[in-house]
Design an enzyme around this catalytic site. Structure first.
Site, mmCIF file in Angstrom:
data_model
loop_
_atom_site.group_PDB
_atom_site.id
_atom_site.type_symbol
_atom_site.label_atom_id
_atom_site.label_comp_id
_atom_site.label_asym_id
_atom_site.label_seq_id
_atom_site.Cartn_x
_atom_site.Cartn_y
_atom_site.Cartn_z
ATOM 1 N N HIS A 132 22.046 10.282 28.616
ATOM 2 C CA HIS A 132 21.726 9.338 27.544
ATOM 3 C C HIS A 132 21.348 10.115 26.294
ATOM 4 O O HIS A 132 20.722 11.164 26.364
ATOM 5 C CB HIS A 132 20.546 8.444 27.959
ATOM 6 C CG HIS A 132 20.431 7.205 27.148
ATOM 7 N ND1 HIS A 132 19.788 7.174 25.939
ATOM 8 C CD2 HIS A 132 20.916 5.961 27.363
ATOM 9 C CE1 HIS A 132 19.862 5.946 25.446
ATOM 10 N NE2 HIS A 132 20.546 5.186 26.283
ATOM 11 N N ASP A 155 23.560 1.781 32.994
ATOM 12 C CA ASP A 155 24.865 1.372 33.534
ATOM 13 C C ASP A 155 25.096 1.839 34.959
ATOM 14 O O ASP A 155 26.075 1.420 35.588
ATOM 15 C CB ASP A 155 25.975 1.932 32.630
ATOM 16 C CG ASP A 155 25.924 1.286 31.254
ATOM 17 O OD1 ASP A 155 25.802 2.020 30.259
ATOM 18 O OD2 ASP A 155 25.965 0.045 31.199
HETATM 19 C C1 SDX Z 1 24.673 3.163 26.983
HETATM 20 O O1 SDX Z 1 22.420 4.614 22.865
HETATM 21 C C2 SDX Z 1 22.052 3.728 23.685
HETATM 22 O O2 SDX Z 1 20.927 3.262 23.672
HETATM 23 C C3 SDX Z 1 23.118 3.256 24.643
HETATM 24 C C4 SDX Z 1 22.683 2.289 25.731
HETATM 25 C C5 SDX Z 1 22.248 0.973 25.162
HETATM 26 O O3 SDX Z 1 21.464 0.272 25.817
HETATM 27 O O4 SDX Z 1 22.770 0.571 24.088
HETATM 28 O O5 SDX Z 1 21.631 2.849 26.484
HETATM 29 C C6 SDX Z 1 23.841 1.967 26.672
HETATM 30 O O6 SDX Z 1 25.633 3.402 26.296
HETATM 31 C C7 SDX Z 1 24.242 4.094 28.082
HETATM 32 C C8 SDX Z 1 25.184 5.350 28.218
HETATM 33 C C9 SDX Z 1 26.432 4.929 29.014
HETATM 34 N N1 SDX Z 1 27.436 6.023 28.963
HETATM 35 C C10 SDX Z 1 27.702 6.750 30.080
HETATM 36 O O7 SDX Z 1 27.101 6.642 31.147
HETATM 37 C C11 SDX Z 1 28.854 7.724 29.899
HETATM 38 C C12 SDX Z 1 28.480 9.072 30.524
HETATM 39 N N2 SDX Z 1 27.410 9.708 29.714
HETATM 40 C C13 SDX Z 1 27.827 10.418 28.577
HETATM 41 O O8 SDX Z 1 29.085 10.604 28.208
HETATM 42 C C14 SDX Z 1 26.701 10.965 27.694
HETATM 43 O O9 SDX Z 1 25.639 11.311 28.485
HETATM 44 C C15 SDX Z 1 26.273 10.038 26.577
HETATM 45 C C16 SDX Z 1 27.442 9.629 25.747
HETATM 46 C C17 SDX Z 1 25.601 8.853 27.141
HETATM 47 C C18 SDX Z 1 25.280 10.801 25.698
HETATM 48 O O10 SDX Z 1 25.971 11.834 25.110
HETATM 49 P P1 SDX Z 1 25.255 12.838 24.063
HETATM 50 O O11 SDX Z 1 23.844 12.472 23.838
HETATM 51 O O12 SDX Z 1 26.149 12.961 22.885
HETATM 52 O O13 SDX Z 1 25.200 14.184 24.867
HETATM 53 P P2 SDX Z 1 26.381 15.220 24.951
HETATM 54 O O14 SDX Z 1 27.684 14.505 25.163
HETATM 55 O O15 SDX Z 1 26.252 16.135 23.790
HETATM 56 O O16 SDX Z 1 26.024 15.982 26.318
HETATM 57 C C19 SDX Z 1 25.054 17.039 26.344
HETATM 58 C C20 SDX Z 1 25.467 17.930 27.516
HETATM 59 C C21 SDX Z 1 26.926 18.393 27.429
HETATM 60 O O17 SDX Z 1 27.043 19.585 28.157
HETATM 61 P P3 SDX Z 1 26.986 21.018 27.320
HETATM 62 O O18 SDX Z 1 28.093 20.942 26.282
HETATM 63 O O19 SDX Z 1 25.595 21.081 26.733
HETATM 64 O O20 SDX Z 1 27.234 22.076 28.404
HETATM 65 O O21 SDX Z 1 25.399 17.170 28.745
HETATM 66 C C22 SDX Z 1 26.691 17.044 29.305
HETATM 67 C C23 SDX Z 1 27.669 17.345 28.200
HETATM 68 O O22 SDX Z 1 28.912 17.831 28.710
HETATM 69 N N3 SDX Z 1 26.811 15.667 29.786
HETATM 70 C C24 SDX Z 1 27.390 15.313 30.934
HETATM 71 C C25 SDX Z 1 27.225 13.924 31.015
HETATM 72 N N4 SDX Z 1 26.570 13.485 29.933
HETATM 73 C C26 SDX Z 1 26.319 14.572 29.170
HETATM 74 N N5 SDX Z 1 28.022 16.051 31.891
HETATM 75 C C27 SDX Z 1 28.498 15.341 32.949
HETATM 76 N N6 SDX Z 1 28.369 13.999 33.115
HETATM 77 C C28 SDX Z 1 27.745 13.265 32.155
HETATM 78 N N7 SDX Z 1 27.613 11.956 32.288
#
Ligand code: SDX
Length: 430
Positions: free
Chosen positions: A308, A365
């Site tokens: 998140h 989710d």
């Molecule tokens: C919602 O914003 C809100 O409030 C949203 C929400 C709401 O109520 O409105 O809470 C609802 O959207 C919840 C999130 C649902 N999405 C997912 O579950 C999709 C999977 N999660 C992600 O793709 C990710 O975690 C996000 C999009 C939710 C957050 O992304 P960020 O904050 O931009 O973080 P990032 O992509 O920069 O990740 C940081 C690191 C990265 O690795 P490094 O480059 O540092 O090595 O964490 C890794 C990412 O690759 N990472 C994951 C991951 N999420 C982040 N690796 C594997 N699986 C994951 N799910």
């Protein structure tokens, strides 16, 4: 509230910037004078990871402590003691309503809980294969053609009527999207039922038999909608605010919010989680394989429902939903192997250094789809349920942005393209 100063040294000058402190002690540097006082310097922050877009009184999140409050009330208390329509009123108007006010609010929503018959011509134009979120976004935008949208919010009665009309009609449009997909006739609300009871009726009622609302399903869905009702400046809410900042109407702004929510990185994740769990089950329940895929930078696979932007601890909503999933499946007598896979996947990830180092925890989710599935809601409708839940938050945030007379949203950029160059006739190009 401005309480301190920050100093920026750049290009042999020092700029003084006010520092504001929020209700819970969080601080923000007010950079509204930055460009003017530095001769054009701006900040750059793709995804706004370090940028507050507004000052809001609606929802407070603390990602490190796993805190979520709507208008100061902890989400745990509201999920346990309130109802979705009462939470909708709280988010939009800022206070828990007295009985007279609340009864009028509920009655006014019920009075609007029908949709112009001519809108059926629009839904008839969609193929049955259309994704319900695409139908919902289109029908919400189409409301501008059938109902007076609100662009001038100075008339409080017009604004109130538009708000209750939106709350009354939006779930019907969402349910119609599901019925369209099933090839079922489009039905109407029953004002004898609760708001959530009507959502279930509208989705599941068959023409040849009266629909009986299951109280366990009604309470479970009511709680899920409360948990989704607002979440400060998330992607779809920021979209609703940005569209509304041009003084576009409420329906038009919400239509854009529906589209933003659809993305698998945002609200579309609840559908993606179920599809991921199904994939793991079909692959023999090999949880470790998918944990390794999620960690592999050469593999685009992400553990859906994990991570998140704000929560770097447990999403408090995920904690509540996980507990509710066990209760609802037991009460409904549902034994879903995907719940077991979800729990195994969660434990594997929470004990893995990759997820620990990046503070990746289950989000809202991760478990919600398990409950939707137990209620018989098809996976393509999961994000529609999220949208129905988020509707009061979108309305509240749009209303606050307009009442605060915020300027039209128009970010700056850092240009990194070609320097000036001149046109080359086709025959002279290499
Ligand atoms: C919602 O914003 C809100 O409030 C949203 C929400 C709401 O109520 O409105 O809470 C609802 O959207 C919840 C999130 C649902 N999405 C997912 O579950 C999709 C999977 N999660 C992600 O793709 C990710 O975690 C996000 C999009 C939710 C957050 O992304 P960020 O904050 O931009 O973080 P990032 O992509 O920069 O990740 C940081 C690191 C990265 O690795 P490094 O480059 O540092 O090595 O964490 C890794 C990412 O690759 N990472 C994951 C991951 N999420 C982040 N690796 C594997 N699986 C994951 N799910």
């Amino acid at each position: 509230m401005t309480t301190d100063k920050a100093y920026l040294k750049i290009n042999n000058q020092e700029v003084e910037l006010p520092v504001e402190t929020g209700t819970e002690g969080e601080q923000a540097i007010d950079i509204k004078t930055l460009r003017a006082s530095t001769g054009g310097i701006v900040t750059v922050d793709p995804g706004y990871k370090n940028t507050a877009s507004t000052r809001s009184k609606i929802t407070y999140l603390n990602g490190e402590a796993g805190i979520l409050r709507y208008r100061g009330y902890p989400i745990e208390e509201l999920a346990d003691k309130s109802t979705f329509t009462e939470v909708a009123y709280l988010l939009i108007y800022g206070e828990l309503p007295d009985k007279k006010t609340f009864d009028k609010f509920v009655a006014d929503i019920k009075d609007k809980s029908f949709v112009n018959e001519e809108m059926k011509n629009i839904i008839d134009g969609f193929p049955r294969s259309a994704h319900p979120m695409g139908i919902l976004s289109s029908l919400t935008g189409a409301m501008t053609a059938f109902y007076r949208d609100v662009t001038d919010i100075s008339n409080k009665e017009v604004l109130y009527n538009t708000i209750v009309r939106t709350l009354g009609k939006f779930p019907i449009l969402g349910a119609w999207a599901m019925r369209k997909r099933n090839g079922w006739p489009l039905t109407y609300a029953d004002s004898r039922l609760s708001y959530v009871g009507n959502i279930l009726k509208m989705m599941f009622e068959k023409p040849m038999e009266p629909y009986q609302v299951n109280p366990v399903a009604e309470r479970a869905l009511d709680k899920l909608l409360i948990l989704h009702a607002d979440h400060e400046q998330n992607c779809s809410t920021s979209t609703v605010r940005l569209i509304g900042s041009s003084h576009a109407g409420l329906y038009a702004s919400i239509s854009g919010g529906v589209s933003a929510l659809w993305g698998p990185l945002h609200g579309g994740a609840n559908q993606a989680v179920l599809e991921m769990l199904e994939q793991i089950r079909a692959d023999g329940g090999n949880v470790k394989k998918y944990i390794d895929k999620a960690k592999d930078k050469n593999d685009p696979f992400r553990l859906m429902g994990f991570g998140h932007r704000v929560y770097k601890n447990f999403d408090p909503r995920a904690r509540i939903i996980k507990k509710s999933a066990d209760e609802v499946l037991a009460e409904l007598g549902v034994d879903d192997p995907l719940l077991d896979i979800a729990k195994e996947l969660e434990q594997a990830a929470l004990n893995d250094e990759y997820f620990q180092a990046r503070k990746l925890y289950p989000n809202v989710d991760f478990y919600s789809g398990i409950i939707y599935r137990a209620l018989g809601i098809p996976v393509e409708m999961f994000t529609v349920m999220f949208a129905i839940g988020r509707l009061p938050g979108w309305i509240a945030q749009w209303k606050e942005m307009r009442e605060n007379k915020e300027p039209i949203g128009r970010p700056r950029q850092l240009y990194v393209g070609p320097a000036e160059r001149h046109y080359v006739p086709m025959e002279n190009r290499k």
